[in-house]
Design an enzyme around this catalytic site. Structure first.
Site, mmCIF file in Angstrom:
data_model
loop_
_atom_site.group_PDB
_atom_site.id
_atom_site.type_symbol
_atom_site.label_atom_id
_atom_site.label_comp_id
_atom_site.label_asym_id
_atom_site.label_seq_id
_atom_site.Cartn_x
_atom_site.Cartn_y
_atom_site.Cartn_z
ATOM 1 N N CYS A 227 8.658 18.566 -29.318
ATOM 2 C CA CYS A 227 7.373 18.128 -29.922
ATOM 3 C C CYS A 227 6.428 19.508 -30.165
ATOM 4 O O CYS A 227 5.978 19.420 -31.339
ATOM 5 C CB CYS A 227 6.651 17.241 -29.210
ATOM 6 S SG CYS A 227 7.043 15.545 -29.325
ATOM 7 N N THR A 228 6.501 20.240 -29.499
ATOM 8 C CA THR A 228 5.567 21.670 -29.653
ATOM 9 C C THR A 228 6.141 22.254 -30.580
ATOM 10 O O THR A 228 5.655 22.665 -31.723
ATOM 11 C CB THR A 228 5.518 22.315 -28.269
ATOM 12 O OG1 THR A 228 4.949 21.805 -27.107
ATOM 13 C CG2 THR A 228 4.808 23.499 -28.549
#
Length: 451
Positions: A227-228
């Site tokens: 996600c990052t």
């Protein structure tokens, strides 16, 4: 102890200006194996109980045994020349790399004119030219390109690799062979170096601990949450990972990323630089891009020589039973002095390759799937960074291919307990894992945390 000393090659011959012709002449002489024969002709105080000795043992070593060397780099070059001078006459070598100018300071079978050529082919030709009568068969390519039947032909496998994933693959392959047919048990001698440190170990698949049993001894790979990487990059490494993990398969479809190809690294660098500029992140360089996608391990010639000598000693002992082989792990540290330590690494019952027990993953009941995946990447006993998770209903989360990533991405924000029941099984795969891993979930939080 070097192979030259083992075989009684005089220093004067080895170091004279006309060394090639004199050494070749000497090695074709009947005294070539004089020193080795003293070991193989009679028993000694440390001789293995299986030792028979005499002409039969020498014939097996020199005419019947077939040995495979994986890797023709700094460690592999030393292993090849030692094996040839020790008496192994049917040697095979695999390496996927070509020779770079930076290799020449420690990979002594190569010369400047060889730059750009296959390491395996050049190394094989060099050894055969210098040691008459030895046959070295080269293979340019990946070890994964060969079927199991290819590995069945060898008596011993010696790995001089600089890749953790390749070690895990050959270890799992040899364990699988031994599990399916105990007569296909192939001893694996694994050597590795990193700067002034190194290790040599003897692995008897299904009998001793395998390479995967000790994976938790390694420094875990740096892992970044998907996600990052996809949404909120903060570091230059996040941008590089985005380019290699998400953007490359999206743009190039089924084309595999080759971390040894400068053109591929350049493409990643350009993509990562553009993304870094978009998020106002500094620090993306070509060198950093290469370092993130390819694990570059420093190598020192002296460490390579020591570890290669240890590996070849073990190969000789296994092939001839002239002495007990290593049981089963030798570590070497040369930072401040010369230090070695030998110990027996025990089998790990929950080893996904050779163990018989299943793995359990503890998780908080109110963890999201994303947090659970992060916990998996932090597990020392798995050493994974880009896991794909599947369960009874199909894909739970896959970082690739792009269409499956987009379809499973919403699951990252869902509670794990909403997706999986207690002790429900999931299957984990990862580029670093040589096998798929079955995990059962165990929830450890009884109550919802206070708001």
């Amino acid at each position: 102890m070097t192979a030259a000393v083992l075989n009684g090659v005089p220093n004067g011959i080895a170091s004279s200006s006309s060394s090639s012709s004199k050494l070749a002449s000497y090695l074709s002489d009947e005294t070539r194996f004089a020193s080795i024969d003293k070991i193989l002709d009679r028993k000694g105080p440390w001789t293995d109980e299986r030792f028979e000795g005499g002409q039969g043992t020498k014939d097996f070593l020199r005419t019947q045994s077939k040995i495979l060397v994986i890797g023709a780099g700094g460690l592999g070059c030393e292993i090849l020349q030692n094996l040839a001078l020790t008496g192994f006459n049917d040697i095979h070598v695999i390496d996927m790399d070509t020779i770079d100018i930076s290799n020449l300071n420690r990979q002594f079978l190569f010369r400047e004119v060889d730059v750009g050529k296959s390491k395996a082919l050049v190394a094989a030709e060099f050894v055969m030219n210098r040691v008459p009568g030895v046959k070295v068969t080269p293979y340019h390519g990946k070890i994964q390109d060969h079927p199991i039947s290819f590995y069945e032909q060898f008596n011993i496998v010696v790995a001089g690799l600089d890749s953790i994933s390749a070690r895990r693959w050959i270890n799992a392959t040899l364990v699988q062979m031994a599990q399916e047919d105990e007569e296909q048990l192939k001893p694996l001698i694994d050597g590795g170096t990193e700067g002034f440190k190194g290790q040599a170990r003897v692995i008897l698949p299904t009998v001793t601990s395998c390479y995967e049993c000790s994976i938790d001894m390694l420094t875990p790979p740096t892992a970044f949450p998907i996600c990052t990487i996809a949404n909120t990059p903060r570091l230059p490494e996040h941008c590089i990972e985005w380019a290699s993990v998400l953007e490359w398969p999206k743009v190039h479809k089924d084309k595999k990323l080759d971390t040894d190809d400068p053109d591929h690294i350049e493409w990643l660098y350009q993509q990562a630089s553009a993304r870094a500029a978009q998020f106002k992140i500094e620090g993306v360089t070509w060198a950093l891009t290469q370092g993130v996608v390819k694990n570059i391990i420093p190598a020192i010639a002296s460490t390579n020589a020591i570890i290669a000598a240890s590996c070849c000693n073990e190969a000789l002992k296994i092939a001839t039973a002239c002495a007990p082989y290593l049981n089963n792990y030798m570590m070497y540290v040369g930072n401040d002095s010369v230090y070695t330590y030998t110990f027996e690494h025990e089998k790990r019952p929950e080893c996904p390759v050779c163990g018989g027990e299943s793995l359990t993953a503890e998780a908080g009941r109110y963890w999201t799937l994303e947090r659970f995946i992060e916990s998996l990447t932090n597990r020392q006993d798995l050493q994974i960074s880009k896991p794909s998770l599947s369960y009874s209903k199909g894909a739970l989360f896959w970082p690739s291919p792009p269409d499956v990533f987009e379809a499973t991405k919403p699951n990252l924000d869902k509670l794990l307990s909403d997706l999986l029941d207690e002790e429900e099984g999931i299957v984990v795969t990862d580029p670093a894992l040589p096998v798929s891993v079955n995990l059962s979930i165990k929830y450890v939080d009884a109550e919802e945390p206070a708001q």
